[in-house]
Design a protein around this motif. Structure first.
Motif, short mmCIF file in Angstrom:
data_model
loop_
_atom_site.label_atom_id
_atom_site.label_comp_id
_atom_site.label_asym_id
_atom_site.label_seq_id
_atom_site.Cartn_x
_atom_site.Cartn_y
_atom_site.Cartn_z
N HIS A 151 -10.73 11.60 4.89
CA HIS A 151 -11.28 11.23 6.20
C HIS A 151 -10.39 10.23 6.93
CE1 HIS A 151 -15.08 13.37 5.90
NE2 HIS A 151 -15.23 12.93 4.67
N GLU A 152 -9.89 9.24 6.19
CA GLU A 152 -9.07 8.21 6.82
C GLU A 152 -7.79 8.81 7.40
OE1 GLU A 152 -11.70 6.34 3.79
OE2 GLU A 152 -10.37 8.08 3.84
N ILE A 153 -7.17 9.73 6.67
CA ILE A 153 -5.95 10.38 7.16
C ILE A 153 -6.26 11.24 8.37
CG2 ILE A 153 -4.17 12.09 6.63
CD1 ILE A 153 -3.66 9.42 5.33
N ARG A 154 -7.33 12.02 8.30
CA ARG A 154 -7.68 12.90 9.43
C ARG A 154 -8.03 12.09 10.69
NH1 ARG A 154 -10.18 15.87 5.17
NH2 ARG A 154 -12.25 15.01 5.61
N ASN A 155 -8.52 10.88 10.50
CA ASN A 155 -8.83 10.04 11.66
C ASN A 155 -7.58 9.53 12.36
OD1 ASN A 155 -11.58 10.28 11.29
ND2 ASN A 155 -11.80 8.36 10.15
N ARG A 156 -6.45 9.52 11.65
CA ARG A 156 -5.20 9.01 12.22
C ARG A 156 -4.20 10.13 12.53
NH1 ARG A 156 -4.18 4.36 14.49
NH2 ARG A 156 -2.01 4.67 13.91
#
Length: 295
Positions: free
Chosen positions: A105-110
């Motif tokens: 999720h953190e990667i997809r948010n960036r």
């Protein structure tokens, strides 16, 4: 450890051009999920970083819209933003399947769509998917705007032998356009990973099938991490279109895609033999996933 660098955050496109002309040697920062990792590891040392996220006079950067012709995706749209935009999912299923397994999720948010495509990593999640949807890349520079197919850009990148897609001086990718498939169509994204959880793919395959007005079936096949760049297999597409349900022909197709694949021999994720074997298996899995006719 980071090597010291200069950071710039232009607010307009003209300011970006001014900075780019002054510093020359620079890297573009969008989401940063690739660039910052490489810089920290010493793999992408650069003196100047230009952050383009604050440019306000290029609305195409953030655009995401499904219209009657296809899907418009801004280069700064993140994977999370794409997944939240449900209007495109019924028409571009493979794209949403690939986006859902892209990192955590953190990667997809960036991570941005443009960064994933422009970095042109062999196993990039969006690379093979964009190829089966005949993605068109829209580019803006000091001389104006231009558009080119992603397949052409990737082929140019392969010939140049340099990281990332080949752009002219001080150009930026503003957005992408993915034309819709015909109404009766099917697409799927498949991959192999080393674990069942979050992991980069050892190889991936994107597949689309659609029926033309003359009732003939057409296919599109692309794969990642089985060649230096994500690649489209047009010879395989022609073989599938002409096989007419002949299972012996399908065996020939499996052998052919394995022969055409060119995995890196020094890959840390999977051997050449494994990738050649599994890309043919993924292709057959994709072929048999088509719901509206039997092979």
């Amino acid at each position: 450890m980071f090597i010291p660098f200069h950071y710039y955050d232009p607010k307009t496109f003209s300011e970006f051009l001014e900075i780019a002309n002054q510093v020359q040697n620079y890297q573009i920062l969008a989401g940063g999920t690739d660039l910052l990792v490489k810089m920290r590891g010493g793999y992408a040392a650069c003196q100047n970083v230009i952050d383009i996220k604050k440019i306000q006079d290029v609305p195409e950067f953030q655009k995401i819209e499904k219209n009657q012709d296809g899907l418009v995706l801004g280069s700064l749209v993140t994977f999370s933003e794409l997944l939240d935009y449900q209007e495109g999912k019924p028409f571009f299923t493979a794209l949403y399947e690939a986006s859902k397994v892209m990192g955590c999720h953190e990667i997809r948010n960036r991570a941005t769509i443009g960064g994933n495509i422009c970095n042109a990593a062999s196993g990039a999640e969006a690379g093979s998917v964009f190829l089966i949807f005949d993605a068109v890349v829209h580019i803006r520079g000091a001389q104006g705007t231009r558009s080119v197919s992603l397949e052409e850009l990737y082929q140019s990148k392969s010939k140049a032998g340099k990281p990332g897609i080949s752009l002219q001086n001080h150009e930026l990718v503003t957005h992408f356009f993915l034309p819709s498939l015909p109404e009766k169509s099917h697409s799927i994204y498949l991959r192999r990973t080393r674990s069942a959880g979050m992991d980069l793919s050892s190889l991936n395959l994107s597949f689309a099938c659609y029926q033309e007005k003359n009732h003939e079936y057409k296919y599109r096949v692309a794969a990642g991490a089985i060649a230096p760049i994500p690649c489209r297999f047009r010879e395989i597409e022609q073989m599938l279109s002409s096989q007419n349900g002949n299972h012996s022909s399908l065996e020939e197709v499996q052998k052919k895609i394995a022969d055409l694949s060119q995995p890196r021999p020094n890959s840390k994720r999977a051997s050449v033999e494994y990738k050649k074997d599994q890309v043919s298996e993924l292709l057959m899995q994709a072929v048999h996933s088509v719901p509206f006719f039997r092979l």
